[in-house]
Enzyme design. Structure first.
Site, PDB file in Angstrom:
ATOM      1  N   ARG A 124       0.826  -1.201   0.000  1.00  0.00           N
ATOM      2  CA  ARG A 124       0.000   0.000   0.000  1.00  0.00           C
ATOM      3  C   ARG A 124       0.861   1.252   0.000  1.00  0.00           C
ATOM      4  NH1 ARG A 124      -2.567  -3.652   3.545  1.00  0.00           N
ATOM      5  NH2 ARG A 124      -4.675  -4.258   2.909  1.00  0.00           N
ATOM      6  N   ASP A 184     -10.091  -4.712   8.452  1.00  0.00           N
ATOM      7  CA  ASP A 184      -9.159  -5.658   9.075  1.00  0.00           C
ATOM      8  C   ASP A 184      -9.714  -6.145  10.418  1.00  0.00           C
ATOM      9  OD1 ASP A 184      -6.336  -4.867   7.441  1.00  0.00           O
ATOM     10  OD2 ASP A 184      -7.759  -3.236   7.734  1.00  0.00           O
ATOM     11  N   ARG A 187     -12.539  -8.563   9.876  1.00  0.00           N
ATOM     12  CA  ARG A 187     -12.019  -9.876   9.497  1.00  0.00           C
ATOM     13  C   ARG A 187     -11.470 -10.620  10.709  1.00  0.00           C
ATOM     14  NH1 ARG A 187      -9.149  -7.551   4.071  1.00  0.00           N
ATOM     15  NH2 ARG A 187     -10.747  -8.191   2.554  1.00  0.00           N
ATOM     16  N   HIS A 211      -2.728   0.833   8.333  1.00  0.00           N
ATOM     17  CA  HIS A 211      -3.509  -0.126   7.547  1.00  0.00           C
ATOM     18  C   HIS A 211      -2.579  -0.660   6.467  1.00  0.00           C
ATOM     19  CE1 HIS A 211      -6.523  -2.097   5.200  1.00  0.00           C
ATOM     20  NE2 HIS A 211      -6.407  -1.265   4.180  1.00  0.00           N
TER      21      HIS A 211
END
Length: 348
Positions: A124, A184, A187, A211
């Protein structure tokens, strides 16, 4: 001014008066056709979830009409040709098209998904230079208008771009937030619930930090309906706590890479996370979500954005919650902070 086709950026806005949502989308793909197939899916996924929320929660009436704004003439003529997309858009009443940033000035929520797609071999953070330049232009346009709403940043790297959006937009800190580690965290809770055979809504745990690759799972304070996570494991699955938590953490951290490798982009999962954040804002829930926000000394960090638990309501990010960490988690978070500081020092 509208963004040029040569720069291959498009902006999409969707509003519903007192429960407004606005989407700003961009792409660097070589052709608009390819862009329509791949990058545009995030917009439509988010659009579908948000419009469903607005319809389901009763935010639609004769006086509260939906509006779609498309910037960029080529996208306006080509972007909605697919029949499935047309069926989706047809759900909105009184749809109309517009062509500049003035249409988003009075929106309650401005959701920004603009940015280059993450490639399978990229982290990212690899996207940061390209996407900062995109944000300079978009936030300059937003800063030139008296925007009344909350900026919700979805583009990656989301913590860096949340900080960039705050810096360049001129909005107060509480009105700029990123989707952070909301997905996240969801999950993590889902995987723990599946492993333990309990509803994920009974699991309370967080993913915090960047993140991205340096994010961490806070297991030391995790619990199942008030019972310490390790104690719950001892009751249900003795001796499996350490193996399970390490495996689940790795799966959560690597989920996006596996999805990108499989279908080139992530969109439905993050769309659900965006929908949840919008729901908190529109219903003024004061729920605690791990959004990305500009910190003011939490965990020794300042002048940067970080994904941490925060109270989210109709005024935006109302308060960042500094949860207790054990020694290992504190070290991991400080490393995550150093990673983000290094990127900001290089790029800003």
């Amino acid at each position: 001014m509208p963004l040029s086709i040569e720069e291959k950026k498009s902006i999409i806005a969707y509003r519903v008066q007192k429960a407004d949502s606005v989407f700003i989308e961009a792409s660097d793909n070589a052709t608009m056709n390819h862009w329509n197939v791949v990058a545009n899916r995030l917009y439509y996924a988010v659009f579908h979830m948000a419009s469903a929320l607005l319809i389901d929660k009763g935010f639609r009436s004769k006086t509260h009409n939906g509006v779609i704004c498309l910037l960029g003439q080529e996208f306006a003529t080509k972007g909605l040709l697919d029949k499935d997309e047309m069926r989706l858009v047809s759900r909105l009443q009184n749809m109309r098209h517009a062509g500049d940033y003035d249409d988003i000035a009075d929106s309650t929520i401005i959701i920004v998904t603009a940015g280059c797609n993450q490639k399978p071999e990229e982290s990212r953070l690899d996207l940061v230079h390209k996407n900062i330049e995109i944000y300079r232009q978009i936030m300059g346009e937003i800063a030139a208008r008296e925007v009344e709403g909350i900026l919700l940043i979805v583009s990656n790297p989301v913590d860096i771009l949340t900080y960039v959006a705050w810096k360049f937009s001129g909005l107060p800190k509480h009105r700029v937030m990123g989707s952070g580690t909301v997905l996240d965290t969801a999950r993590l809770k889902c995987m723990l619930g599946n492993e333990l055979g309990v509803d994920a809504r009974s699991v309370h745990a967080f993913i915090i930090g960047e993140h991205g690759d340096s994010e961490l799972a806070v297991f030391s304070s995790a619990n199942v309906s008030g019972i310490d996570l390790k104690d719950f494991y001892d009751m249900c699955q003795p001796d499996e706590y350490h193996e399970d938590t390490e495996r689940i953490y790795d799966q959560v951290k690597d989920s996006a890479y596996k999805i990108i490798e499989s279908k080139k982009a992530t969109y439905f999962g993050v769309a659900m996370a965006v929908r949840r954040i919008c729901e908190c804002i529109m219903r003024n829930e004061h729920s605690i979500l791990t959004v990305s926000g500009v910190v003011e000394g939490q965990y020794g960090a300042s002048d940067m954005a970080l994904s941490l638990p925060a109270i989210v309501g109709c005024h935006g990010l109302e308060q960042i919650i500094q949860i207790e960490l054990d020694e290992k988690e504190e070290e991991q978070l400080q490393e995550s902070i150093r990673v983000l500081e290094g990127v900001l020092d290089e790029c800003m």
